[in-house]
Design an enzyme around this catalytic site. Sequence first.
Site, PDB file in Angstrom:
ATOM      1  N   LYS A   1      -9.972   3.425   2.107  1.00  0.00           N
ATOM      2  CA  LYS A   1      -9.172   4.545   1.578  1.00  0.00           C
ATOM      3  C   LYS A   1      -8.827   4.351   0.117  1.00  0.00           C
ATOM      4  O   LYS A   1      -8.936   5.261  -0.685  1.00  0.00           O
ATOM      5  CB  LYS A   1      -7.838   4.676   2.333  1.00  0.00           C
ATOM      6  CG  LYS A   1      -7.929   5.059   3.765  1.00  0.00           C
ATOM      7  CD  LYS A   1      -6.537   5.384   4.322  1.00  0.00           C
ATOM      8  CE  LYS A   1      -5.581   4.211   4.336  1.00  0.00           C
ATOM      9  NZ  LYS A   1      -5.895   3.155   5.303  1.00  0.00           N
TER      10      LYS A   1
ATOM     11  N   ARG B   1       1.567   8.119   7.580  1.00  0.00           N
ATOM     12  CA  ARG B   1       1.080   7.181   8.588  1.00  0.00           C
ATOM     13  C   ARG B   1       1.673   7.474   9.955  1.00  0.00           C
ATOM     14  O   ARG B   1       1.334   6.796  10.915  1.00  0.00           O
ATOM     15  CB  ARG B   1       1.455   5.762   8.177  1.00  0.00           C
ATOM     16  CG  ARG B   1       0.306   4.983   7.525  1.00  0.00           C
ATOM     17  CD  ARG B   1       0.814   3.615   7.221  1.00  0.00           C
ATOM     18  NE  ARG B   1      -0.180   2.619   7.051  1.00  0.00           N
ATOM     19  CZ  ARG B   1      -0.622   2.187   5.864  1.00  0.00           C
ATOM     20  NH1 ARG B   1      -0.193   2.742   4.760  1.00  0.00           N
ATOM     21  NH2 ARG B   1      -1.493   1.218   5.804  1.00  0.00           N
TER      22      ARG B   1
ATOM     23  N   ARG C   1     -11.444  -9.833   2.254  1.00  0.00           N
ATOM     24  CA  ARG C   1     -10.760  -9.174   1.148  1.00  0.00           C
ATOM     25  C   ARG C   1      -9.932 -10.170   0.336  1.00  0.00           C
ATOM     26  O   ARG C   1      -9.327 -11.076   0.895  1.00  0.00           O
ATOM     27  CB  ARG C   1      -9.840  -8.089   1.705  1.00  0.00           C
ATOM     28  CG  ARG C   1     -10.101  -6.758   1.065  1.00  0.00           C
ATOM     29  CD  ARG C   1      -9.714  -5.596   1.855  1.00  0.00           C
ATOM     30  NE  ARG C   1      -8.298  -5.416   2.071  1.00  0.00           N
ATOM     31  CZ  ARG C   1      -7.765  -4.224   2.261  1.00  0.00           C
ATOM     32  NH1 ARG C   1      -8.512  -3.138   2.207  1.00  0.00           N
ATOM     33  NH2 ARG C   1      -6.490  -4.098   2.520  1.00  0.00           N
TER      34      ARG C   1
ATOM     35  N   ARG D   1      -4.442 -11.608   1.155  1.00  0.00           N
ATOM     36  CA  ARG D   1      -3.067 -11.123   1.329  1.00  0.00           C
ATOM     37  C   ARG D   1      -2.567 -11.444   2.730  1.00  0.00           C
ATOM     38  O   ARG D   1      -3.346 -11.406   3.678  1.00  0.00           O
ATOM     39  CB  ARG D   1      -3.044  -9.590   1.159  1.00  0.00           C
ATOM     40  CG  ARG D   1      -2.708  -9.169  -0.224  1.00  0.00           C
ATOM     41  CD  ARG D   1      -2.757  -7.682  -0.486  1.00  0.00           C
ATOM     42  NE  ARG D   1      -2.826  -6.765   0.643  1.00  0.00           N
ATOM     43  CZ  ARG D   1      -3.193  -5.490   0.513  1.00  0.00           C
ATOM     44  NH1 ARG D   1      -3.510  -5.001  -0.653  1.00  0.00           N
ATOM     45  NH2 ARG D   1      -3.230  -4.693   1.553  1.00  0.00           N
TER      46      ARG D   1
ATOM     47  N   ARG E   1      -2.152  -4.699  12.815  1.00  0.00           N
ATOM     48  CA  ARG E   1      -2.182  -3.457  12.030  1.00  0.00           C
ATOM     49  C   ARG E   1      -3.081  -2.413  12.682  1.00  0.00           C
ATOM     50  O   ARG E   1      -2.804  -1.221  12.625  1.00  0.00           O
ATOM     51  CB  ARG E   1      -2.647  -3.739  10.602  1.00  0.00           C
ATOM     52  CG  ARG E   1      -1.623  -4.533   9.798  1.00  0.00           C
ATOM     53  CD  ARG E   1      -2.171  -4.916   8.455  1.00  0.00           C
ATOM     54  NE  ARG E   1      -2.189  -3.803   7.535  1.00  0.00           N
ATOM     55  CZ  ARG E   1      -2.866  -3.802   6.384  1.00  0.00           C
ATOM     56  NH1 ARG E   1      -3.575  -4.849   6.034  1.00  0.00           N
ATOM     57  NH2 ARG E   1      -2.832  -2.760   5.601  1.00  0.00           N
TER      58      ARG E   1
HETATM   59  P1  AMP Z   1      -1.629  -0.382   2.646  1.00  0.00           P
HETATM   60  O1  AMP Z   1      -1.849  -1.057   1.348  1.00  0.00           O
HETATM   61  O2  AMP Z   1      -1.685   1.116   2.556  1.00  0.00           O
HETATM   62  O3  AMP Z   1      -2.525  -0.889   3.745  1.00  0.00           O
HETATM   63  O4  AMP Z   1      -0.123  -0.711   3.093  1.00  0.00           O
HETATM   64  C1  AMP Z   1       0.323  -2.023   3.316  1.00  0.00           C
HETATM   65  C2  AMP Z   1       1.548  -2.025   4.219  1.00  0.00           C
HETATM   66  O5  AMP Z   1       2.592  -1.256   3.616  1.00  0.00           O
HETATM   67  C3  AMP Z   1       1.339  -1.378   5.585  1.00  0.00           C
HETATM   68  O6  AMP Z   1       0.776  -2.249   6.530  1.00  0.00           O
HETATM   69  C4  AMP Z   1       2.761  -0.984   5.942  1.00  0.00           C
HETATM   70  O7  AMP Z   1       3.525  -2.091   6.369  1.00  0.00           O
HETATM   71  C5  AMP Z   1       3.337  -0.550   4.604  1.00  0.00           C
HETATM   72  N1  AMP Z   1       3.134   0.909   4.389  1.00  0.00           N
HETATM   73  C6  AMP Z   1       2.361   1.495   3.438  1.00  0.00           C
HETATM   74  N2  AMP Z   1       2.431   2.824   3.530  1.00  0.00           N
HETATM   75  C7  AMP Z   1       3.266   3.093   4.560  1.00  0.00           C
HETATM   76  C8  AMP Z   1       3.731   4.293   5.182  1.00  0.00           C
HETATM   77  N3  AMP Z   1       3.322   5.507   4.760  1.00  0.00           N
HETATM   78  N4  AMP Z   1       4.592   4.169   6.222  1.00  0.00           N
HETATM   79  C9  AMP Z   1       4.999   2.985   6.669  1.00  0.00           C
HETATM   80  N5  AMP Z   1       4.591   1.814   6.156  1.00  0.00           N
HETATM   81  C10 AMP Z   1       3.723   1.866   5.107  1.00  0.00           C
END
Ligand code: AMP
Length: 214
Positions: free
Chosen positions: A13, A88, A127, A160, A171
């Site tokens: 994404k 989400r 990653r 990470r 996740r």
């Molecule tokens: P990402 O980089 O988008 O994979 O986000 C990393 C982490 O941030 C996710 O695993 C969630 O813990 C948190 N996160 C990011 N966006 C959201 C969202 N819209 N709602 C809830 N948690 C989020």
Amino acid sequence: MKIVMLGAPGAGKGTQAKQIADQYGIPHISTGDIFRANIKEGTELGKKAKSYMDAGGLVPDELVMDLVVDRIGKEDCANGFVLDGFPRTIPQAEALSAALNKKNEKLDFAIDIDVSDERIVKRMSGRRACVNCGATYHVVTIPTKKEGICDRCGSETVLRDDDKPETVQKRLAVYHEQTQPLIDYYKNKGILKTVDGTQPMEKVFSDITAVLGA
Ligand code: AMP
């Protein structure tokens, strides 16, 4: 053009959202990036978000909804935006829809990048992210020029915490339970477009631009 990106964590994404943003001259808004920046700066929001993120769970809706609604109200979003990692959950999607409705606006597309769980786990273990600037790489598909060193700023690149295999499994479970229902949600609204995320990155992008009508 107002776009949301859907797909499991690690489906690509972020990479695609950045390219869409460049191509259409609209901001790329990643809630994950916003949280990581807050963690780095040691803000209250960062402190609250970190424990959920490290455990592979979602940050509570109330911590993320206002943040995004504020962000898309900013001047640079006048011509649209590409949201990456938001919504989400169904309540987040409803909050976004309500915020847009208030301005007589609506989303144009929800793009789902489809990749199987098995591939996701393989991808994410490779990653790497820069500890300083957040640039992301992959040991096989997007390696750094010098192993473990960021091409952009010369800092260290690491796996990470939230990309570690046990966290990735968590996740994915969270994704299937809380985020996947958004696919039907946007299908019912008639704006869902699905692209095959297992193809090379360039082909995924050209499929997306074909969908967006560029
Ligand atoms: P990402 O980089 O988008 O994979 O986000 C990393 C982490 O941030 C996710 O695993 C969630 O813990 C948190 N996160 C990011 N966006 C959201 C969202 N819209 N709602 C809830 N948690 C989020």
